[in-house]
Design a protein around this motif. Structure first.
Motif, PDB file in Angstrom:
ATOM      1  N   VAL A   1       0.847  -1.202   0.000  1.00  0.00           N
ATOM      2  CA  VAL A   1       0.000   0.000   0.000  1.00  0.00           C
ATOM      3  C   VAL A   1       0.884   1.253   0.000  1.00  0.00           C
ATOM      4  N   GLY A   2       1.927   1.231   0.811  1.00  0.00           N
ATOM      5  CA  GLY A   2       2.839   2.370   0.862  1.00  0.00           C
ATOM      6  C   GLY A   2       3.540   2.609  -0.466  1.00  0.00           C
ATOM      7  N   PHE A   3       3.904   1.537  -1.149  1.00  0.00           N
ATOM      8  CA  PHE A   3       4.537   1.653  -2.466  1.00  0.00           C
ATOM      9  C   PHE A   3       3.582   2.340  -3.437  1.00  0.00           C
ATOM     10  N   LEU A   4       2.315   1.928  -3.425  1.00  0.00           N
ATOM     11  CA  LEU A   4       1.325   2.554  -4.312  1.00  0.00           C
ATOM     12  C   LEU A   4       1.111   4.023  -3.946  1.00  0.00           C
ATOM     13  N   MET A   5       1.065   4.310  -2.643  1.00  0.00           N
ATOM     14  CA  MET A   5       0.898   5.703  -2.213  1.00  0.00           C
ATOM     15  C   MET A   5       2.111   6.541  -2.593  1.00  0.00           C
ATOM     16  N   ASN A   6       3.282   5.954  -2.527  1.00  0.00           N
ATOM     17  CA  ASN A   6       4.493   6.668  -2.938  1.00  0.00           C
ATOM     18  C   ASN A   6       4.477   6.929  -4.442  1.00  0.00           C
ATOM     19  N   MET A   7       4.010   5.959  -5.209  1.00  0.00           N
ATOM     20  CA  MET A   7       3.914   6.160  -6.657  1.00  0.00           C
ATOM     21  C   MET A   7       2.954   7.298  -6.981  1.00  0.00           C
ATOM     22  N   GLY A   8       1.915   7.448  -6.163  1.00  0.00           N
ATOM     23  CA  GLY A   8       0.963   8.540  -6.344  1.00  0.00           C
ATOM     24  C   GLY A   8       1.414   9.838  -5.698  1.00  0.00           C
ATOM     25  N   ARG A   9       2.631   9.842  -5.185  1.00  0.00           N
ATOM     26  CA  ARG A   9       3.230  11.010  -4.529  1.00  0.00           C
ATOM     27  C   ARG A   9       2.441  11.494  -3.321  1.00  0.00           C
ATOM     28  N   LEU A  10       1.794  10.535  -2.630  1.00  0.00           N
ATOM     29  CA  LEU A  10       1.043  10.872  -1.424  1.00  0.00           C
ATOM     30  C   LEU A  10       1.925  10.829  -0.182  1.00  0.00           C
ATOM     31  N   ILE A  11       2.904   9.943  -0.187  1.00  0.00           N
ATOM     32  CA  ILE A  11       3.847   9.827   0.928  1.00  0.00           C
ATOM     33  C   ILE A  11       5.238   9.548   0.375  1.00  0.00           C
ATOM     34  N   GLY A  12       6.232   9.786   1.207  1.00  0.00           N
ATOM     35  CA  GLY A  12       7.609   9.514   0.806  1.00  0.00           C
ATOM     36  C   GLY A  12       7.936   8.038   0.921  1.00  0.00           C
ATOM     37  N   ALA A  13       8.990   7.636   0.244  1.00  0.00           N
ATOM     38  CA  ALA A  13       9.410   6.236   0.276  1.00  0.00           C
ATOM     39  C   ALA A  13       9.829   5.816   1.683  1.00  0.00           C
ATOM     40  N   GLY A  14      10.521   6.701   2.396  1.00  0.00           N
ATOM     41  CA  GLY A  14      10.929   6.395   3.772  1.00  0.00           C
ATOM     42  C   GLY A  14       9.731   6.204   4.680  1.00  0.00           C
ATOM     43  N   ASP A  15       8.707   7.026   4.486  1.00  0.00           N
ATOM     44  CA  ASP A  15       7.476   6.883   5.271  1.00  0.00           C
ATOM     45  C   ASP A  15       6.837   5.524   5.015  1.00  0.00           C
ATOM     46  N   ALA A  16       6.787   5.126   3.756  1.00  0.00           N
ATOM     47  CA  ALA A  16       6.186   3.829   3.396  1.00  0.00           C
ATOM     48  C   ALA A  16       6.963   2.681   4.022  1.00  0.00           C
ATOM     49  N   LYS A  17       8.284   2.755   3.954  1.00  0.00           N
ATOM     50  CA  LYS A  17       9.105   1.674   4.508  1.00  0.00           C
ATOM     51  C   LYS A  17       9.006   1.625   6.032  1.00  0.00           C
ATOM     52  N   PHE A  18       9.006   2.786   6.675  1.00  0.00           N
ATOM     53  CA  PHE A  18       8.912   2.799   8.132  1.00  0.00           C
ATOM     54  C   PHE A  18       7.538   2.307   8.586  1.00  0.00           C
ATOM     55  N   ALA A  19       6.479   2.726   7.909  1.00  0.00           N
ATOM     56  CA  ALA A  19       5.134   2.243   8.244  1.00  0.00           C
ATOM     57  C   ALA A  19       5.065   0.723   8.099  1.00  0.00           C
ATOM     58  N   ALA A  20       5.702   0.193   7.067  1.00  0.00           N
ATOM     59  CA  ALA A  20       5.717  -1.260   6.876  1.00  0.00           C
ATOM     60  C   ALA A  20       6.458  -1.951   8.015  1.00  0.00           C
ATOM     61  N   ALA A  21       7.579  -1.392   8.437  1.00  0.00           N
ATOM     62  CA  ALA A  21       8.339  -1.987   9.542  1.00  0.00           C
ATOM     63  C   ALA A  21       7.577  -1.889  10.861  1.00  0.00           C
ATOM     64  N   MET A  22       6.725  -0.877  11.002  1.00  0.00           N
ATOM     65  CA  MET A  22       5.892  -0.724  12.202  1.00  0.00           C
ATOM     66  C   MET A  22       4.744  -1.728  12.238  1.00  0.00           C
ATOM     67  N   ALA A  23       4.247  -2.098  11.076  1.00  0.00           N
ATOM     68  CA  ALA A  23       3.014  -2.879  10.960  1.00  0.00           C
ATOM     69  C   ALA A  23       2.989  -4.168  11.777  1.00  0.00           C
ATOM     70  N   PRO A  24       4.059  -4.952  11.847  1.00  0.00           N
ATOM     71  CA  PRO A  24       3.983  -6.193  12.624  1.00  0.00           C
ATOM     72  C   PRO A  24       3.775  -5.982  14.125  1.00  0.00           C
ATOM     73  N   PHE A  25       4.087  -4.815  14.607  1.00  0.00           N
ATOM     74  CA  PHE A  25       3.898  -4.548  16.030  1.00  0.00           C
ATOM     75  C   PHE A  25       2.424  -4.355  16.384  1.00  0.00           C
ATOM     76  N   VAL A  26       1.583  -4.136  15.375  1.00  0.00           N
ATOM     77  CA  VAL A  26       0.160  -3.863  15.587  1.00  0.00           C
ATOM     78  C   VAL A  26      -0.656  -5.122  15.311  1.00  0.00           C
ATOM     79  N   ALA A  27      -1.430  -5.546  16.306  1.00  0.00           N
ATOM     80  CA  ALA A  27      -2.313  -6.699  16.140  1.00  0.00           C
ATOM     81  C   ALA A  27      -3.455  -6.332  15.192  1.00  0.00           C
ATOM     82  N   LEU A  28      -3.848  -7.244  14.343  1.00  0.00           N
ATOM     83  CA  LEU A  28      -4.910  -6.978  13.376  1.00  0.00           C
ATOM     84  C   LEU A  28      -6.194  -6.525  14.066  1.00  0.00           C
TER      85      LEU A  28
END
Length: 173
Positions: free
Chosen positions: A74-101
């Motif tokens: 999702v972050g990659f797609l948002m970055n392609m749409g220039r909605l967020i930076g690549a670093g933001d997408a990667k950091f959000a992805a690294a954060m994701a496993p810490f959050v229970a569904l």
């Protein structure tokens, strides 16, 4: 590897001291340089990789890696749409496993609150002469875009603090 009686609070207690310095590094780096270092992203993922099996049930720990992949896509797609930076997408992805569904709604609410607080704080502190002079070399003062790492780091810290203090088993790091 995790003890079957591990609770969300014990997992949060284990994760928080490991995650906190990384989150603070990301927030500072994004304000100063408008970049989130790849080393910080890898460090956060390494914390989950190494500590996760000790504080979460193994099947839960394994499934949470899917969170990273989904958020990265999702972050990659948002970055392609220039909605967020690549670093933001990667950091959000690294954060994701810490959050229970099951805590997705809580995490989104905490992100919204963190985003509003981070934006108001960043812009407000930028108006204070002494603070602005002390941080005159920050790139975030010169750019129109916002250092989203500040909000993302805040959300992760708030989520773990909520899990740490929650008696409700529905809040799980």
């Amino acid at each position: 590897m995790a003890d079957p009686i591990a609770t969300p609070a014990t997992a949060a207690a284990a994760f928080l001291p490991l995650v906190l310095p990384i989150a603070l590094w990301v927030a500072w780096s994004d304000m100063k340089f408008m970049k989130i270092p790849n080393k910080a992203v890898l460090a956060l993922a390494a914390v989950f990789l190494v500590a996760g099996p000790f504080v979460l049930p193994l099947d839960d720990w394994l499934w949470r890696w899917l969170h990273l992949l989904v958020v990265l896509a999702v972050g990659f797609l948002m970055n392609m749409g220039r909605l967020i930076g690549a670093g933001d997408a990667k950091f959000a992805a690294a954060m994701a496993p810490f959050v229970a569904l099951e805590d997705l709604r809580l995490a989104l609410a905490l992100f919204a609150a963190s985003l509003l607080g981070a934006f108001a704080s960043h812009r407000g502190l930028g108006l204070l002469g002494p603070f602005r002079r002390a941080t005159a070399d920050w790139e975030s003062w010169r750019r129109r875009d916002f250092p989203m790492g500040l909000a993302l780091a805040g959300m992760l810290i708030l989520y773990l603090l909520a899990a740490l203090s929650a008696a409700d088993p529905g809040v799980s790091p």
